[in-house]
Design a protein around this motif. Structure first.
Motif, mmCIF file in Angstrom:
data_model
loop_
_atom_site.group_PDB
_atom_site.id
_atom_site.type_symbol
_atom_site.label_atom_id
_atom_site.label_comp_id
_atom_site.label_asym_id
_atom_site.label_seq_id
_atom_site.Cartn_x
_atom_site.Cartn_y
_atom_site.Cartn_z
ATOM 1 N N PHE A 247 0.862 -1.193 0.000
ATOM 2 C CA PHE A 247 0.000 0.000 0.000
ATOM 3 C C PHE A 247 0.890 1.231 0.000
ATOM 4 O O PHE A 247 2.093 1.127 0.221
ATOM 5 N N THR A 248 0.302 2.385 -0.248
ATOM 6 C CA THR A 248 1.073 3.617 -0.106
ATOM 7 C C THR A 248 0.742 4.233 1.248
ATOM 8 O O THR A 248 -0.378 4.103 1.749
ATOM 9 N N LEU A 249 1.720 4.895 1.827
ATOM 10 C CA LEU A 249 1.513 5.483 3.151
ATOM 11 C C LEU A 249 0.537 6.655 3.060
ATOM 12 O O LEU A 249 0.494 7.353 2.052
ATOM 13 N N GLN A 253 0.947 9.319 7.912
ATOM 14 C CA GLN A 253 2.063 8.377 8.106
ATOM 15 C C GLN A 253 3.359 8.967 7.550
ATOM 16 O O GLN A 253 4.404 8.881 8.189
ATOM 17 N N GLU A 277 -4.724 5.772 16.584
ATOM 18 C CA GLU A 277 -5.575 4.707 17.068
ATOM 19 C C GLU A 277 -5.168 3.353 16.510
ATOM 20 O O GLU A 277 -4.430 3.285 15.530
ATOM 21 N N VAL A 278 -5.700 2.329 17.142
ATOM 22 C CA VAL A 278 -5.440 0.973 16.669
ATOM 23 C C VAL A 278 -5.777 0.917 15.181
ATOM 24 O O VAL A 278 -6.821 1.403 14.763
ATOM 25 N N GLY A 279 -4.864 0.383 14.387
ATOM 26 C CA GLY A 279 -5.140 0.232 12.964
ATOM 27 C C GLY A 279 -4.783 1.450 12.136
ATOM 28 O O GLY A 279 -4.982 1.463 10.925
ATOM 29 N N SER A 280 -4.221 2.480 12.783
ATOM 30 C CA SER A 280 -3.918 3.687 12.016
ATOM 31 C C SER A 280 -2.605 3.542 11.257
ATOM 32 O O SER A 280 -2.255 4.384 10.439
ATOM 33 N N GLY A 281 -1.881 2.471 11.532
ATOM 34 C CA GLY A 281 -0.662 2.230 10.771
ATOM 35 C C GLY A 281 0.620 2.643 11.470
ATOM 36 O O GLY A 281 1.584 3.056 10.826
ATOM 37 N N LYS A 282 0.654 2.499 12.782
ATOM 38 C CA LYS A 282 1.864 2.828 13.530
ATOM 39 C C LYS A 282 2.933 1.757 13.377
ATOM 40 O O LYS A 282 4.109 2.067 13.207
ATOM 41 N N THR A 283 2.475 0.496 13.448
ATOM 42 C CA THR A 283 3.452 -0.590 13.446
ATOM 43 C C THR A 283 4.310 -0.557 12.190
ATOM 44 O O THR A 283 5.530 -0.730 12.256
ATOM 45 N N PRO A 428 -5.952 4.419 7.565
ATOM 46 C CA PRO A 428 -5.669 4.129 6.163
ATOM 47 C C PRO A 428 -6.883 3.489 5.480
ATOM 48 O O PRO A 428 -7.693 2.846 6.136
ATOM 49 N N LYS A 431 -12.085 3.208 5.463
ATOM 50 C CA LYS A 431 -12.821 2.309 6.336
ATOM 51 C C LYS A 431 -14.050 3.001 6.898
ATOM 52 O O LYS A 431 -14.031 4.184 7.172
ATOM 53 N N ASN A 533 -5.168 -8.348 15.266
ATOM 54 C CA ASN A 533 -5.536 -7.893 13.943
ATOM 55 C C ASN A 533 -6.227 -8.980 13.115
ATOM 56 O O ASN A 533 -5.580 -9.813 12.512
ATOM 57 N N ARG A 562 -10.832 -2.369 11.805
ATOM 58 C CA ARG A 562 -9.897 -2.636 10.720
ATOM 59 C C ARG A 562 -10.562 -3.199 9.486
ATOM 60 O O ARG A 562 -9.926 -3.390 8.474
HETATM 61 P P1 ADP Z 1 -1.359 0.103 14.390
HETATM 62 O O1 ADP Z 1 0.006 -0.380 14.740
HETATM 63 O O2 ADP Z 1 -1.491 1.586 14.447
HETATM 64 O O3 ADP Z 1 -2.427 -0.581 15.132
HETATM 65 P P2 ADP Z 1 -0.812 -1.244 11.897
HETATM 66 O O4 ADP Z 1 0.468 -0.666 11.491
HETATM 67 O O5 ADP Z 1 -0.815 -2.577 12.526
HETATM 68 O O6 ADP Z 1 -1.606 -0.227 12.850
HETATM 69 O O7 ADP Z 1 -1.778 -1.172 10.662
HETATM 70 C C1 ADP Z 1 -3.060 -1.757 10.639
HETATM 71 C C2 ADP Z 1 -3.303 -2.436 9.313
HETATM 72 O O8 ADP Z 1 -3.374 -1.474 8.282
HETATM 73 C C3 ADP Z 1 -2.197 -3.385 8.935
HETATM 74 O O9 ADP Z 1 -2.751 -4.499 8.315
HETATM 75 C C4 ADP Z 1 -1.351 -2.593 7.978
HETATM 76 O O10 ADP Z 1 -0.680 -3.400 7.068
HETATM 77 C C5 ADP Z 1 -2.392 -1.732 7.296
HETATM 78 N N1 ADP Z 1 -1.883 -0.456 6.829
HETATM 79 C C6 ADP Z 1 -0.971 0.324 7.429
HETATM 80 N N2 ADP Z 1 -0.780 1.464 6.732
HETATM 81 C C7 ADP Z 1 -1.586 1.385 5.649
HETATM 82 C C8 ADP Z 1 -1.841 2.248 4.530
HETATM 83 N N3 ADP Z 1 -1.220 3.423 4.401
HETATM 84 N N4 ADP Z 1 -2.742 1.856 3.614
HETATM 85 C C9 ADP Z 1 -3.384 0.677 3.751
HETATM 86 N N5 ADP Z 1 -3.187 -0.190 4.762
HETATM 87 C C10 ADP Z 1 -2.303 0.162 5.715
#
Ligand code: ADP
Ligand code: MG
Length: 673
Positions: A247-249, A253, A277-283, A428, A431, A533, A562
């Motif tokens: 995906f693109t950031l 992000q 928030e959870v799922g926002s793409g921090k990891t 991201p 949703k 997840n 998510r």
């Molecule tokens: P967090 O750590 O904030 O809970 P994650 O990094 O685990 O979030 O991301 C949640 C999900 O979204 C993962 O499956 C990840 O691969 C996906 N994701 C992260 N960034 C993007 C993005 N820019 N576009 C689409 N999907 C993304």
């Protein structure tokens, strides 16, 4: 420092009473503040409202009439002229004052006036025409307030000029602050309430300013006195890693990543919070940062609060780094001694690039070859001790903290004053917002139907069982009961159970089965609250939802955020307790974690949000970061200005403040080494 015992006019008994309350010197006494004030300011009788306690004053116009009820209980009545009105005064159990009450005597009465009958029921009576109207309540066991006031007056008279003014003149003018001498007098020996309020304001401002200066000074020293590691990461490699993602950031992000990479390549130590928030793409952002560190020849570590999360990150990272020649290891509590030994050796030799683990990562025997970045996920869940030992691995090592618990602005200003903050606000993808419904326990069957429909459509469901604080055994029993009932109710579906008592492998196996879709309904205690997840899970049902706090509910709801499908969160509760109902309604109405966090803060106060571990961290004598947030914001701006304009360093009037913050800094630095 003059000791109270050296003052001839204090009795031994008084000195001892003060001592028992931790008051030893004259300054201790002056800086001991009243807990509240009784306002005996006189109200004209025409303005005395029914059933409201007021103080009135006038002249006695009759003899008292005393009736003894029994033992020492008595009723005394007399008449008085109050502002030209003839008022009948009644007071209980003060017959011993009868001789003082005679025609022409001045009285000041506190109590309630009933204008319909010109009757006043007095709770207190004094005859002192010149006494102060605002009476401070000092609450010093063993000495009554009047006596304390007398002593304070005398001590203030003798030592007031020696009070040290820490706030420079220009600052006091800018923020409308009275002098310390004036403030200490008005707080202890009040004359009018207005004056006392200005004094309280000044003291609160000073407390908050000093705190903000301390944290801002840490930040300043960190940035202006660079002694951290410069990570010369390979930009090309990092870019190609980013393009390898599926995906693109998002814009957020990208901004956050830029800030992080900038910290890494700078010579100061990074101390940054990445919140979203959870799922926002921090990891994924942390993975990029860790990868960047590896391209510069350093190692990275990521520390998470639970085993389940460690496992999950491990799987995610292995997947992300496929084909990038990065050796990721998991130091889990469940590895054998032998495996652990190998991991530790590889870590020390530099064979491992990135290590993932719980707080076990920061035990003494864990030695890194060249640690360049520490990432902590949900840092506030770690105890203070664990955090100190972690940072102890090298206080100059860049540190990225991640949090899915939105921190309200007010708290961020104070708790996180020495951190930089990056925020991911948007989720991201496009949703859909989770539909949240607060459902009365009696209507729970509607939810059961919903679950059936969702599962029939191929979706998956979480059912969270309540947390029973008193007992883990009850927690477990509850989860087992719910599991049995759910299994019986949905005979055609596969139901799983996960709880804190399961072994790591068992938890892992259940999670795996849920993730792969083999299990359709997962009954769970709140142990897996963070970060799990499963994109196909669209419904979360939280039983006895009133047992959870706002932040926790929101966090759990995040688990179904998510999905690309419409998802649902049901809060089921029997509770009729007003605050519980309010909480659940808030979660139902508000989807934005930051707004919820602000509300939560107002309801619960900061100690609860951060856990009692940290609540003592920010205890002021007078100020309160939540209730005095307006003053805090002003003090924060003032602190910024004082440090970044360099007044603190160049202006001799700021000497006291500089000393204060510098002493604190030295202390902190030592603590970390
Ligand atoms: P967090 O750590 O904030 O809970 P994650 O990094 O685990 O979030 O991301 C949640 C999900 O979204 C993962 O499956 C990840 O691969 C996906 N994701 C992260 N960034 C993007 C993005 N820019 N576009 C689409 N999907 C993304
Ligand atoms: Mg995460």
């Amino acid at each position: 420092m003059v000791q109270l015992q050296d003052l001839k006019y204090l009795t031994v008994k008084a000195v001892q009473a003060f001592k028992r309350n931790g008051i030893n010197t004259v300054f201790d006494l002056l800086y001991h503040y009243p807990t509240r004030y009784n306002d005996y300011t006189i109200t004209p009788i025409s303005e005395a409202e029914l059933n409201k306690t007021v103080t009135i004053a006038g002249i006695v116009t009759s003899k008292p009439n005393v009736a003894m009820v029994k033992n020492n209980l008595s009723v005394m009545n007399f008449f008085a002229d109050i502002d030209g009105e003839k008022v009948r005064v009644t007071i209980f159990n003060r017959h011993f004052l009868r001789t003082k009450i005679h025609y022409g005597k001045y009285v000041r009465l506190t109590g309630k006036f009933d204008g319909r009958y010109n009757k006043f029921i007095a709770a207190e009576i004094t005859f002192d025409e010149y006494g102060t109207a605002i009476n401070p309540v000092f609450n010093i066991k063993g000495i009554d307030d009047k006596k304390v006031l007398e002593i304070k007056e005398r001590i203030f008279y003798e030592y007031g000029d020696k009070l040290k003014e820490d706030l420079p003149e220009d600052l006091r003018q800018e923020y409308n602050l009275i002098s310390i001498k004036e403030a200490i007098r008005s707080i202890n020996i009040p004359e009018t309430m207005d004056e006392t309020l200005s004094a309280i304001y000044r003291i609160k401002f000073e407390e908050l300013l000093k705190y903000q200066l301390k944290v801002k000074y840490l930040m300043y020293m960190r940035k202006e006195h660079p002694e951290g590691i410069v990570i010369n990461y390979d930009k090309e490699k990092v870019d190609s890693f980013i393009s390898s993602l599926t995906f693109t950031l998002t814009d957020d992000q990208n901004t956050c990543l830029k800030e992080i990479l900038n910290d890494l390549s700078s010579s100061y130590k990074m101390n940054r919070l990445l919140q979203g928030e959870v799922g926002s793409g921090k990891t994924v952002i942390s993975a990029i940062a860790l990868y960047a560190v590896c391209t510069a020849g350093y190692q990275g570590a990521i520390m998470v609060p639970t085993e389940v999360l460690a496992q999950q990150h491990y799987a995610t990272f292995q997947n992300l780094f496929k084909g990038f020649n990065i050796n990721v290891a998991l130091l889990s509590a469940s590895v054998t001694q032998k495996e652990r030994k190998t991991i530790l050796e590889d870590l020390e030799s530099g064979k491992i690039d990135i290590i993932i683990g719980t707080h076990s990562l920061f035990q003494k025997d864990v030695i890194f070859n060249s640690l360049g970045l520490v990432v902590t996920d949900e840092e506030h869940r770690f105890g203070v001790r664990q955090r100190v030992s972690m940072v102890g691995k090298g206080y100059l090592i860049d540190h990225l903290k991640m949090s899915a618990t939105p921190i309200p602005r007010t708290l961020a200003i104070s708790y996180l004053g020495d951190s930089d903050i990056s925020t991911i606000r948007t989720q991201p993808g496009n949703k859909k917002t989770v539909i949240t419904k607060y459902i009365d326990y009696n209507k729970r069957f509607e939810v059961f139907d919903h679950i059936r429909k969702q599962v029939e459509e191929g979706r998956q469901v979480y059912i969270i069982t309540p947390m029973i604080e008193e007992s883990q055994a009850l927690d477990l029993k509850n989860a087992l009961d719910v599991y049995e009932n759910t299994k019986n109710y949905y005979k055609d579906f596969k139901v799983g159970l996960i709880h804190g008592k399961l072994k790591t492998e068992e938890k892992e196996a259940v999670m795996q089965a849920f993730a792969s879709g083999e299990i359709q309904i997962l009954v769970s205690t709140s142990v897996i609250e963070v970060g799990v997840n499963v994109i196909n899970a669209t419904t979360i049902v939280i039983l006895d939802a009133d047992r959870f706090g706002i932040a926790q509910l929101h966090q759990m709801r995040g688990r179904v955020q998510r999905s690309d499908y419409q998802s649902y969160c049901f809060l089921i509760s029997k509770s009729t307790v007003e605050t519980s109902v309010k909480r659940l309604q808030l979660v139902e109405e508000i989807n934005d974690g930051f707004t919820l966090a602000e509300e939560d803060l107002l309801i619960r106060g900061p100690g609860d949000i951060f856990g009692e571990k940290q609540s003592g961290f920010i205890d002021f004598k007078m100020a309160n970061v939540v209730l005095d947030k307006d003053i805090l914001e002003k003090a924060d701006i003032a602190a910024d200005n004082i440090i970044f304009s360099k007044k603190l360093f160049n202006n001799p009037e700021y000497k006291n403040l500089l000393e204060l913050v510098h002493n604190n800094y030295v202390l902190t630095k030592e603590n970390l080494e």
